[in-house]
Design a protein around this motif. Structure first.
Motif, short mmCIF file in Angstrom:
data_model
loop_
_atom_site.label_atom_id
_atom_site.label_comp_id
_atom_site.label_asym_id
_atom_site.label_seq_id
_atom_site.Cartn_x
_atom_site.Cartn_y
_atom_site.Cartn_z
N ARG A 46 -21.90 -5.50 20.39
CA ARG A 46 -21.76 -4.85 21.68
C ARG A 46 -20.51 -4.01 21.70
NH1 ARG A 46 -19.08 -4.86 26.12
NH2 ARG A 46 -17.63 -6.42 25.32
N LEU A 47 -19.45 -4.52 21.05
CA LEU A 47 -18.18 -3.82 20.96
C LEU A 47 -17.92 -3.52 19.49
CD1 LEU A 47 -15.55 -2.80 22.20
CD2 LEU A 47 -14.67 -5.15 22.05
N THR A 48 -17.76 -2.25 19.16
CA THR A 48 -17.58 -1.83 17.77
C THR A 48 -16.14 -1.41 17.53
OG1 THR A 48 -19.87 -1.08 17.62
CG2 THR A 48 -18.32 -0.21 15.99
N PHE A 49 -15.54 -1.97 16.48
CA PHE A 49 -14.18 -1.62 16.10
C PHE A 49 -14.20 -0.69 14.90
CE2 PHE A 49 -13.29 -5.29 18.64
CZ PHE A 49 -11.99 -5.16 19.09
N VAL A 50 -13.36 0.34 14.95
CA VAL A 50 -13.12 1.20 13.80
C VAL A 50 -11.63 1.12 13.50
CG1 VAL A 50 -13.23 3.52 12.84
CG2 VAL A 50 -15.00 2.75 14.43
N VAL A 51 -11.29 0.58 12.33
CA VAL A 51 -9.89 0.47 11.91
C VAL A 51 -9.62 1.55 10.87
CG1 VAL A 51 -8.13 -1.02 10.91
CG2 VAL A 51 -9.92 -2.01 12.36
N ALA A 52 -8.82 2.52 11.24
CA ALA A 52 -8.48 3.63 10.35
C ALA A 52 -7.09 3.39 9.79
CB ALA A 52 -8.53 4.96 11.10
N SER A 53 -6.94 3.52 8.48
CA SER A 53 -5.65 3.23 7.88
C SER A 53 -5.43 4.11 6.67
CB SER A 53 -5.56 1.76 7.47
OG SER A 53 -6.25 1.52 6.27
N ALA A 54 -4.22 4.06 6.15
CA ALA A 54 -3.94 4.69 4.87
C ALA A 54 -4.66 3.90 3.78
CB ALA A 54 -2.44 4.69 4.61
N THR A 55 -4.72 4.49 2.61
CA THR A 55 -5.32 3.78 1.48
C THR A 55 -4.55 2.50 1.23
OG1 THR A 55 -5.94 5.92 0.54
CG2 THR A 55 -5.99 4.01 -0.92
N THR A 56 -5.26 1.38 1.12
CA THR A 56 -4.63 0.08 0.97
C THR A 56 -5.53 -0.82 0.15
OG1 THR A 56 -3.76 -1.83 2.18
CG2 THR A 56 -5.64 -0.72 3.13
N ALA A 57 -4.98 -1.93 -0.33
CA ALA A 57 -5.78 -2.90 -1.06
C ALA A 57 -6.64 -3.70 -0.09
CB ALA A 57 -4.86 -3.84 -1.86
N LEU A 98 -1.90 -0.84 -4.97
CA LEU A 98 -1.38 -0.83 -3.61
C LEU A 98 -1.33 -2.25 -3.06
CD1 LEU A 98 -3.31 2.24 -2.17
CD2 LEU A 98 -0.87 2.11 -2.68
N GLU A 99 -0.41 -2.46 -2.11
CA GLU A 99 -0.29 -3.77 -1.50
C GLU A 99 -1.42 -3.99 -0.49
OE1 GLU A 99 3.75 -1.81 -2.10
OE2 GLU A 99 1.88 -1.31 -1.07
N ALA A 100 -1.72 -5.26 -0.27
CA ALA A 100 -2.61 -5.62 0.81
C ALA A 100 -1.80 -5.70 2.10
CB ALA A 100 -3.27 -6.97 0.53
N THR A 101 -2.43 -5.35 3.20
CA THR A 101 -1.78 -5.48 4.50
C THR A 101 -2.06 -6.89 5.01
OG1 THR A 101 -2.16 -3.14 4.91
CG2 THR A 101 -1.61 -4.49 6.80
N VAL A 102 -1.10 -7.78 4.84
CA VAL A 102 -1.32 -9.19 5.09
C VAL A 102 -0.49 -9.67 6.28
CG1 VAL A 102 -1.18 -11.50 4.11
CG2 VAL A 102 -1.88 -9.58 2.69
N PHE A 103 -1.08 -10.50 7.09
CA PHE A 103 -0.40 -11.10 8.23
C PHE A 103 -1.17 -12.38 8.57
CE2 PHE A 103 -3.21 -7.64 9.31
CZ PHE A 103 -4.15 -8.23 10.12
N ASP A 104 -0.57 -13.22 9.37
CA ASP A 104 -1.15 -14.54 9.64
C ASP A 104 -1.26 -14.77 11.14
OD1 ASP A 104 -2.03 -17.13 9.57
OD2 ASP A 104 -0.12 -18.00 8.94
N PRO A 105 -2.42 -14.47 11.74
CA PRO A 105 -2.58 -14.71 13.18
C PRO A 105 -2.54 -16.19 13.55
CG PRO A 105 -4.28 -13.21 12.34
CD PRO A 105 -3.60 -13.81 11.16
N ALA A 106 -2.68 -17.08 12.55
CA ALA A 106 -2.62 -18.52 12.83
C ALA A 106 -1.20 -19.05 12.88
CB ALA A 106 -3.42 -19.28 11.77
N ASN A 107 -0.20 -18.20 12.59
CA ASN A 107 1.19 -18.62 12.68
C ASN A 107 1.43 -19.21 14.07
OD1 ASN A 107 4.00 -18.67 13.12
ND2 ASN A 107 4.36 -16.87 11.87
N PRO A 108 1.77 -20.49 14.16
CA PRO A 108 1.86 -21.12 15.49
C PRO A 108 2.94 -20.51 16.37
CG PRO A 108 2.69 -22.59 13.77
CD PRO A 108 2.04 -21.44 13.07
#
Length: 938
Positions: free
Chosen positions: A284-295, A542-552
């Motif tokens: 129902r809701l569509t996301f488009v994530v545009a970014s630089a070239t990344t892993a 290239l590096e991966a764009t990494v983050f942790d949304p589960a970080n309490p």
């Protein structure tokens, strides 16, 4: 002076200055161009939009644009990861605007039906900066004007938008362009006013997705989860016969269709509305994530929007044309005549001698000090004790190169590491050119955060038109602001990641033209390493764009904000991560009085805004305003986390080349009052840091946590202490007892320790306490100490994660390190290891802090700590823990191979050391690392 021509290498010849600078060029990489690959316009595309694009010169789109647009139109989430200037905006605006116009057509076909207006689709565009959103809305309005599609209502909406304008946007806008901060602080806490927009939300475009990394990325990921939850909350109920879908990001295909109706009018061009392609999973809701070239863009986009990567369509084959690029690696020269300059300056009060000495000390004599902004990566590492053979600063070198390129007619961007660096490069370039032509000097300017929006827009337009030929900028222009037709890019200092390097480099030769890129190294271990190891730039992935949304530490306040928006139900928990872990964290929040538990769910019952508990960008609170005491004029702002060290009482603050002295710093009100004063000194603050470990267990007793992705990431500036790093503190205010950093991190990730024989390696939660305790006044430009004054400022505490290694006394003794040399050896190894960790993790040294001590109370041994400069951690220290041997070998090599005798900024000196790089012992650090690595696994 050579002039720019079509001859290959002409711009490089300008840099080399007829061979006079040839010894500074360490490597040249020639990157081939590529032809473009066109595709036909999609059949469903709105005919008026297609005509508008054609009138703007886009006769046919690139193949990757069509691939991404087709996927988005069919209701699939999209990760679009192609290079700078590849036309990503067409890929998301074509399906989004076609959908809006299709709904407008339906409204026109049934003008008397209320439901037509209620179901008109809306689009949300998110960018990390206001400048990028403003640039996008300008381009979008040009497209709509060219398409004569004035039925689509478009507007930006952010913290600068007036109440009246905001009300119009809430009631009428089809497309809203904003940033995550506005979503978090304004739109979602007041979601009932935005019910129309949220109910009909079809597309969310997340632009510059690679910039959402580290703790900031985790915050934005949770903001997007809350957004999707609210959109689902307001979405129409499914038609009879269809089961109710759970709240969250995705719904079954039948339910997703129901949001826009199981059938409906065709688009203006006669084709089905979005989500109608057969057989494809639809949302129902569509996301488009545009970014630089990344892993691995699908994994990054999936983590950002909260869906499995298998549900993401990845488009990462760039089919736009690219010109050839000449990429030069450049090391500024050693400063010649250093001793002679010292002698001349000592013998006479000679401005020329003073300038020469300042240059040899790597100090900008026009800047007075490095304060007024965050600790500046463009500044010298050692205010008083320069290395015996210093190199010229990257800032001064970039100014020379920018002047030559500008005089040769090249349109050039010079990227710097700081706002002050951008101002310094622009000022020095203008000074160089003024001798040649005052008119030419006026064609150089600076561009950075802190300018008024209209000033930024004027600069962007002047660069596009050619009125400005050289622009010194921070990474504000790394993002997708539409600046094309540039000839060259200078990168003064490693920007932190290869992604950023290629994003900045992509500004050169856009639209298929050839271009020149030059990376100018600072005196820093990583920069020095890179200019002599080109494979680390050109051959490494290239590096991966990494983050942790589960970080309490990040998740806890977002759960409070979500409960304040709509009470949390058990069925909502999967939106925010593992339901069991979320439930446990909710229990902590209930126990601390932040939330109230009822049989139906979790409720926020406080009068205060829950959104105020979360600082998305990790700045440690609201910025401190710098105000001129006599006039009340607002000069600028300073991040809360750096205010103690930069605008304390008595500090020199420099704004646009004018010096002020701070009379009073009021942290409660967030105001620093300053007075205009011409001074011949600068100020440097000193801080002390302590670190405490939250319990240790051997790795055999507790399984070590797996690395957070292949290359953890993050982004925020830091300071330094006798340890080397920042602290953060919640913004002041009467809040419930869940300040930032209150989640049970030590319970979720217990500290662990492994052993290399007698050498201990640890990783886990720590608490870093830092305090600015004094400052020095130093005369300019020779930096003679004029006096030291104590300061009475509060302690700041940062709960985070750290990696540490311990060395017992017998290993130190065997390495010839006694009680006198141990502090300098440990301190030097700490500095160098902080400088080299960015080779292994997606960060730079300003994302890290460190502490070294000859005897730590928790480990009872000599210990070196490196910690993440973010509440709760960001994954960098964890990466160092898992790659400890590789990390320390690189650190040892960087120190031992440096030609200096006693240590310099290229090896063991730190540009952010709170103890003025004292003590440091380079030779002892090498012996220490040799002793540690002797026990390392092969």
């Amino acid at each position: 002076m050579p002039t720019v021509s079509d001859r290959p290498g002409a711009l490089l010849d300008v840099l080399l200055a007829g061979g006079r600078r040839a010894d500074r060029l360490t490597h040249v990489e020639h990157l081939p161009g590529r032809p473009g690959q066109h595709a036909d316009w999609p059949r469903w595309a709105d005919a008026s939009l297609v005509a508008g694009y054609r009138s703007m010169g886009v006769e046919r789109p690139w193949a990757h644009q069509v691939e991404a647009a087709e996927a988005a139109w069919s209701g699939r989430h999209v990760a679009l990861a192609t290079s700078t200037g590849s036309g990503k905006s067409l890929a998301f605006w074509l399906p989004a605007l076609t959908a809006v116009r299709a709904d407008r057509a339906a409204e026109t076909l049934a003008p008397g039906r209320i439901e037509s207006a209620r179901t008109r689709g809306t689009v949300l565009y998110l960018s990390p900066t206001k400048a990028l959103a403003a640039d996008q809305v300008d381009g979008l309005q040009r497209l709509l004007d060219a398409s004569r599609a004035n039925d689509v209502k478009v507007s930006t909406c952010d913290g600068d938008t007036s109440f009246e304008e905001r009300k119009w946007v809430q009631e009428y806008a089809d497309v809203v362009l904003t940033n995550p901060d506005f979503l978090h602080f304004a739109l979602m806490p007041n979601h009932r006013r935005w019910a129309r927009f949220l109910r009909n939300l079809r597309f969310v475009v997340v632009d510059e997705g690679h910039s959402y990394r580290g703790v900031f990325g985790a915050h934005v990921a949770l903001v997007l989860r809350r957004l999707a939850r609210l959109s689902a909350h307001y979405a129409p109920a499914p038609p009879a016969g269809l089961s109710e879908a759970p709240r969250g990001m995705d719904r079954p295909a039948s339910d997703n269709l129901s949001a826009s109706g199981p059938s409906g009018p065709s688009s203006p061009s006669g084709h089905a509305r979005p989500g109608s392609s057969a057989g494809a999973p639809r949302n129902r809701l569509t996301f488009v994530v545009a970014s630089a070239t990344t892993a691995d863009p699908a994994a990054s986009a999936g983590r950002l929007i909260g869906v499995p990567s298998e549900q993401i369509v990845t488009v990462d084959t760039d089919t736009s044309p690219a010109g050839r690029k000449t990429f030069a690696l450049w090391q500024p020269p050693e400063v010649l005549g250093y001793e002679a300059a010292q002698a001349r300056a000592a013998a006479a009060n000679d401005p020329a001698a003073d300038a020469a000495l300042a240059e040899s000390l790597l100090i900008d004599p026009t800047a007075h000090d490095e304060l007024g902004l965050m600790s500046d990566p463009d500044e010298p590492a050692t205010p008083g004790d320069s290395p015996e053979r210093p190199r010229r600063s990257a800032t001064a070198e970039a100014a020379d190169l920018l002047a030559d390129l500008t005089a040769a007619g090249a349109r050039t961007l010079a990227f710097t590491r700081s706002r002050r660096g951008a101002e310094a490069v622009a000022t020095q370039t203008q000074d160089h050119l003024r001798v040649v032509s005052p008119q030419l000097a006026r064609r150089v300017a600076a561009y950075r955060g802190g300018y008024l929006p209209e000033e930024r827009r004027a600069l962007e337009q002047a660069l596009r038109s050619g009125a400005i030929r050289g622009l010194a900028t921070t990474n504000a222009l790394e993002l997708g602001v539409d600046i094309s037709g540039l000839d060259a890019v200078l990168i003064a200092g490693w920007p932190g990641t290869r992604m950023s390097v290629w994003q900045q480099a992509g500004r050169a030769g856009r639209a298929g033209a050839d271009g020149l890129v030059a990376f100018v190294a600072r005196e820093d271990p990583l920069d020095t390493y890179l200019v002599h190891h080109p494979e680390a730039i050109f051959a490494a992935p290239l590096e991966a764009t990494v983050f942790d949304p589960a970080n309490p530490y990040v998740l806890a306040p977002h759960l409070c904000a979500a409960a304040a928006e709509v009470p949390l139900r058990q069925s909502d928990l999967a939106v925010f991560g593992d339901p069991a872990a979320v439930t446990e964290l909710l229990g902590v929040l209930v126990a601390r009085g932040a939330l109230r538990r009822r049989a139906s769910g979790w409720y926020w019952t406080h009068a205060q805004s829950a959104a105020a508990m979360t600082d998305l960008r990790g700045s440690g609170g609201s910025p401190v305003r710098v105000v001129e005491a006599g006039t009340g004029r607002l000069l600028g702002t300073v991040d809360a986390a750096s205010a103690d060290g930069s605008v304390h009482d008595g500090a020199v603050y420099v704004h646009q080349g004018v010096s002020y002295v701070v009379e009073t710093l009021d942290l409660r009100d967030g105001v620093a009052l300053v007075a205009r004063r011409d001074v011949d000194f600068g100020t440097w603050s000193r801080s002390v840091t302590e670190i405490a470990i939250h319990g240790i267990r051997d790795e055999e007793e507790s399984e070590a946590p797996a690395p957070v992705g292949s290359a953890p990431s993050g982004d925020a500036p830091t300071g330094d202490a006798t340890g080397d790093g920042p602290t953060a503190e919640p913004a002041p205010g009467d809040e419930p007892s869940v300040p930032r950093g209150s989640a049970p991190n030590d319970a979720a990730h217990p500290a662990i320790q492994r052993w290399w024989g007698p050498i201990g390696w640890g990783f886990g939660p720590v608490e870093v306490t830092s305090q600015v305790v004094s400052f020095q006044r130093r005369r300019l430009p020779d930096l003679q100490i004029l006096g030291t004054e104590p300061l009475d400022l509060p302690e700041h505490t940062l709960p985070t994660t750290a990696v540490w290694w311990t060395v017992p006394a017998e290993v130190l003794e065997a390495a010839g390190i006694d009680a006198e040399t141990a502090p300098g050896a440990l301190h030097a190894a700490e500095h160098a290891s902080i400088g080299l960790l960015p080779l292994l993790a997606t960060c730079d040294r300003w994302d890290l802090g460190g502490v070294s001590t000859a005897m730590h109370v928790d480990t009872e041994q000599a210990t070196v700590f490196v910690y993440d400069a973010y509440p709760g951690g960001a994954g960098f220290a964890e990466r160092g823990f898992h790659l400890g041997a590789t990390w320390l070998r690189a650190t040892r090599a960087a120190i031992s191979r440096c030609p200096c005798a006693d240590g310099c900024p290229a090896c063991v000196q730190s540009p952010k050391c709170g103890s003025f790089n004292n003590p440091l012992d380079k030779a002892a650090a090498v012996r220490l690392l040799d002793a540690v690595l002797a026990y390392a696994p092969a």
